[in-house]
Design a protein around this motif. Structure first.
Motif, PDB file in Angstrom:
ATOM      1  N   ASP A 157       0.798  -1.229   0.000  1.00 34.74           N
ATOM      2  CA  ASP A 157       0.000   0.000   0.000  1.00 34.74           C
ATOM      3  C   ASP A 157       0.831   1.280   0.000  1.00 34.74           C
ATOM      4  OD1 ASP A 157      -2.306  -1.477  -0.057  1.00 34.74           O
ATOM      5  OD2 ASP A 157      -2.684  -1.320   2.097  1.00 34.74           O
ATOM      6  N   ASP A 158       2.062   1.217   0.452  1.00 41.49           N
ATOM      7  CA  ASP A 158       2.888   2.429   0.507  1.00 41.49           C
ATOM      8  C   ASP A 158       3.894   2.504  -0.643  1.00 41.49           C
ATOM      9  OD1 ASP A 158       4.464   0.337   1.352  1.00 41.49           O
ATOM     10  OD2 ASP A 158       5.321   1.415   3.067  1.00 41.49           O
ATOM     11  N   ALA A 159       3.803   1.600  -1.603  1.00 43.92           N
ATOM     12  CA  ALA A 159       4.741   1.591  -2.735  1.00 43.92           C
ATOM     13  C   ALA A 159       4.510   2.801  -3.629  1.00 43.92           C
ATOM     14  CB  ALA A 159       4.591   0.309  -3.538  1.00 43.92           C
ATOM     15  N   VAL A 160       5.581   3.314  -4.194  1.00 41.74           N
ATOM     16  CA  VAL A 160       5.526   4.466  -5.095  1.00 41.74           C
ATOM     17  C   VAL A 160       5.279   3.966  -6.518  1.00 41.74           C
ATOM     18  CG1 VAL A 160       6.819   6.431  -6.001  1.00 41.74           C
ATOM     19  CG2 VAL A 160       7.072   5.769  -3.597  1.00 41.74           C
ATOM     20  N   THR A 161       4.306   4.566  -7.188  1.00 40.33           N
ATOM     21  CA  THR A 161       3.934   4.127  -8.538  1.00 40.33           C
ATOM     22  C   THR A 161       4.281   5.157  -9.611  1.00 40.33           C
ATOM     23  OG1 THR A 161       1.721   5.048  -8.278  1.00 40.33           O
ATOM     24  CG2 THR A 161       2.020   2.731  -7.641  1.00 40.33           C
ATOM     25  N   ASP A 162       5.101   6.141  -9.262  1.00 37.81           N
ATOM     26  CA  ASP A 162       5.394   7.241 -10.185  1.00 37.81           C
ATOM     27  C   ASP A 162       5.843   6.777 -11.564  1.00 37.81           C
ATOM     28  OD1 ASP A 162       4.748   8.968  -8.157  1.00 37.81           O
ATOM     29  OD2 ASP A 162       6.806   9.570  -7.711  1.00 37.81           O
ATOM     30  N   GLU A 163       6.660   5.745 -11.622  1.00 37.54           N
ATOM     31  CA  GLU A 163       7.197   5.309 -12.915  1.00 37.54           C
ATOM     32  C   GLU A 163       6.127   4.709 -13.824  1.00 37.54           C
ATOM     33  OE1 GLU A 163       9.510   1.424 -12.858  1.00 37.54           O
ATOM     34  OE2 GLU A 163       9.438   1.910 -10.704  1.00 37.54           O
ATOM     35  N   PHE A 164       4.958   4.397 -13.284  1.00 40.98           N
ATOM     36  CA  PHE A 164       3.892   3.771 -14.070  1.00 40.98           C
ATOM     37  C   PHE A 164       2.794   4.753 -14.490  1.00 40.98           C
ATOM     38  CE2 PHE A 164       5.505   0.607 -11.011  1.00 40.98           C
ATOM     39  CZ  PHE A 164       6.132  -0.234 -11.914  1.00 40.98           C
ATOM     40  N   VAL A 165       2.907   6.011 -14.056  1.00 40.18           N
ATOM     41  CA  VAL A 165       1.842   6.990 -14.296  1.00 40.18           C
ATOM     42  C   VAL A 165       2.347   8.132 -15.167  1.00 40.18           C
ATOM     43  CG1 VAL A 165       0.222   8.597 -13.206  1.00 40.18           C
ATOM     44  CG2 VAL A 165       0.774   6.433 -12.082  1.00 40.18           C
ATOM     45  N   ASP A 166       1.609   8.412 -16.230  1.00 39.48           N
ATOM     46  CA  ASP A 166       1.870   9.584 -17.060  1.00 39.48           C
ATOM     47  C   ASP A 166       1.004  10.720 -16.540  1.00 39.48           C
ATOM     48  OD1 ASP A 166       3.640   8.283 -18.856  1.00 39.48           O
ATOM     49  OD2 ASP A 166       1.930   7.468 -19.953  1.00 39.48           O
ATOM     50  N   VAL A 167       1.624  11.871 -16.332  1.00 36.07           N
ATOM     51  CA  VAL A 167       0.922  13.046 -15.820  1.00 36.07           C
ATOM     52  C   VAL A 167       0.920  14.103 -16.916  1.00 36.07           C
ATOM     53  CG1 VAL A 167       0.887  14.819 -14.037  1.00 36.07           C
ATOM     54  CG2 VAL A 167       1.692  12.512 -13.481  1.00 36.07           C
ATOM     55  N   THR A 168      -0.291  14.561 -17.282  1.00 33.41           N
ATOM     56  CA  THR A 168      -0.427  15.541 -18.351  1.00 33.41           C
ATOM     57  C   THR A 168      -1.280  16.698 -17.864  1.00 33.41           C
ATOM     58  OG1 THR A 168      -0.396  13.710 -19.956  1.00 33.41           O
ATOM     59  CG2 THR A 168      -1.119  15.857 -20.751  1.00 33.41           C
ATOM     60  N   ASP A 169      -0.761  17.910 -17.980  1.00 35.66           N
ATOM     61  CA  ASP A 169      -1.557  19.093 -17.671  1.00 35.66           C
ATOM     62  C   ASP A 169      -2.492  19.341 -18.847  1.00 35.66           C
ATOM     63  OD1 ASP A 169      -0.341  19.669 -15.181  1.00 35.66           O
ATOM     64  OD2 ASP A 169       1.329  20.653 -16.205  1.00 35.66           O
ATOM     65  N   ILE A 170      -3.768  19.526 -18.539  1.00 37.61           N
ATOM     66  CA  ILE A 170      -4.761  19.760 -19.590  1.00 37.61           C
ATOM     67  C   ILE A 170      -5.612  20.970 -19.227  1.00 37.61           C
ATOM     68  CG2 ILE A 170      -4.833  17.359 -20.372  1.00 37.61           C
ATOM     69  CD1 ILE A 170      -7.400  16.986 -18.743  1.00 37.61           C
ATOM     70  N   GLU A 171      -6.306  21.486 -20.213  1.00 37.13           N
ATOM     71  CA  GLU A 171      -7.187  22.623 -19.991  1.00 37.13           C
ATOM     72  C   GLU A 171      -8.616  22.183 -20.249  1.00 37.13           C
ATOM     73  OE1 GLU A 171      -7.923  26.706 -22.325  1.00 37.13           O
ATOM     74  OE2 GLU A 171      -5.890  26.510 -21.482  1.00 37.13           O
ATOM     75  N   GLY A 172      -9.496  22.514 -19.326  1.00 42.84           N
ATOM     76  CA  GLY A 172     -10.897  22.151 -19.453  1.00 42.84           C
ATOM     77  C   GLY A 172     -11.627  23.004 -20.470  1.00 42.84           C
ATOM     78  N   HIS A 173     -12.862  22.671 -20.705  1.00 41.32           N
ATOM     79  CA  HIS A 173     -13.703  23.357 -21.679  1.00 41.32           C
ATOM     80  C   HIS A 173     -13.808  24.858 -21.394  1.00 41.32           C
ATOM     81  CE1 HIS A 173     -16.849  23.776 -24.665  1.00 41.32           C
ATOM     82  NE2 HIS A 173     -17.622  24.363 -23.755  1.00 41.32           N
ATOM     83  N   TYR A 174     -13.820  25.219 -20.134  1.00 42.18           N
ATOM     84  CA  TYR A 174     -13.955  26.627 -19.755  1.00 42.18           C
ATOM     85  C   TYR A 174     -12.622  27.267 -19.385  1.00 42.18           C
ATOM     86  CZ  TYR A 174     -18.852  25.392 -19.746  1.00 42.18           C
ATOM     87  OH  TYR A 174     -20.087  24.957 -20.115  1.00 42.18           O
ATOM     88  N   GLY A 175     -11.517  26.650 -19.783  1.00 42.81           N
ATOM     89  CA  GLY A 175     -10.199  27.214 -19.536  1.00 42.81           C
ATOM     90  C   GLY A 175      -9.613  26.863 -18.185  1.00 42.81           C
ATOM     91  N   ASN A 176     -10.309  26.048 -17.411  1.00 39.83           N
ATOM     92  CA  ASN A 176      -9.790  25.656 -16.105  1.00 39.83           C
ATOM     93  C   ASN A 176      -8.686  24.609 -16.287  1.00 39.83           C
ATOM     94  OD1 ASN A 176     -12.025  24.115 -17.094  1.00 39.83           O
ATOM     95  ND2 ASN A 176     -11.999  22.950 -15.200  1.00 39.83           N
TER      96      ASN A 176
END
Length: 151
Positions: free
Chosen positions: A36-55
């Motif tokens: 439960d405390d294992a780090v999964t960073d190497e398996f996750v892609d993180v992408t900044d996105i913009e919502g429909h209203y610019g959020n």
């Protein structure tokens, strides 16, 4: 059997990113048999996105490609769903399996954060797509595999 499982979730600007990440980690850690405390960073892609209203939002995605991990995740999902959700999946299986043999499910983010598998119909959920492999491509056989995994 299973070719891969893709996972995707969006953390909106109004949400705590660490909580959304913890919800995704429930799937990842159980797929890979991690503590439960294992780090999964190497398996996750993180992408900044913009919502429909610019959020601004963040999309977290991952793909489970090892067969043993995929099967472990499918079993985890099936074993931790309520009987009502299993019945829902069973009745909706033909509609959830597309022509590309992707089986579509959505799970509630808040429930996943609390360690529970709860199907959701909301677009604001953890999206799980299970790619079923049959050679040659056979939707009927893919449906039998889905039934075996989740039915």
């Amino acid at each position: 059997m299973i070719h891969y499982i893709s996972l995707r979730v969006i953390a909106h600007s109004t949400e705590d990113l660490s909580r959304v990440r913890a919800a995704l980690d429930l799937f990842l850690r159980n797929a890979m048999g991690m503590p439960d405390d294992a780090v999964t960073d190497e398996f996750v892609d993180v992408t900044d996105i913009e919502g429909h209203y610019g959020n601004s939002s963040v999309m977290l995605s991952s793909q489970i490609t090892r067969r043993s991990d995929s099967v472990r995740l499918a079993r985890f999902i099936r074993e931790n769903m309520s009987q009502d959700d299993v019945d829902t999946l069973r009745s909706e299986m033909p509609d959830r399996l597309d022509d590309d043999q992707l089986f579509h499910m959505r799970f509630d983010k808040q429930s996943a954060f609390l360690g529970k598998m709860v199907l959701s119909s909301s677009s604001d959920s953890i999206t799980v797509k299970v790619k079923i492999a049959t050679y040659p491509k056979d939707r009927l056989q893919a449906g039998r595999i889905v039934e075996e995994l989740f039915g």
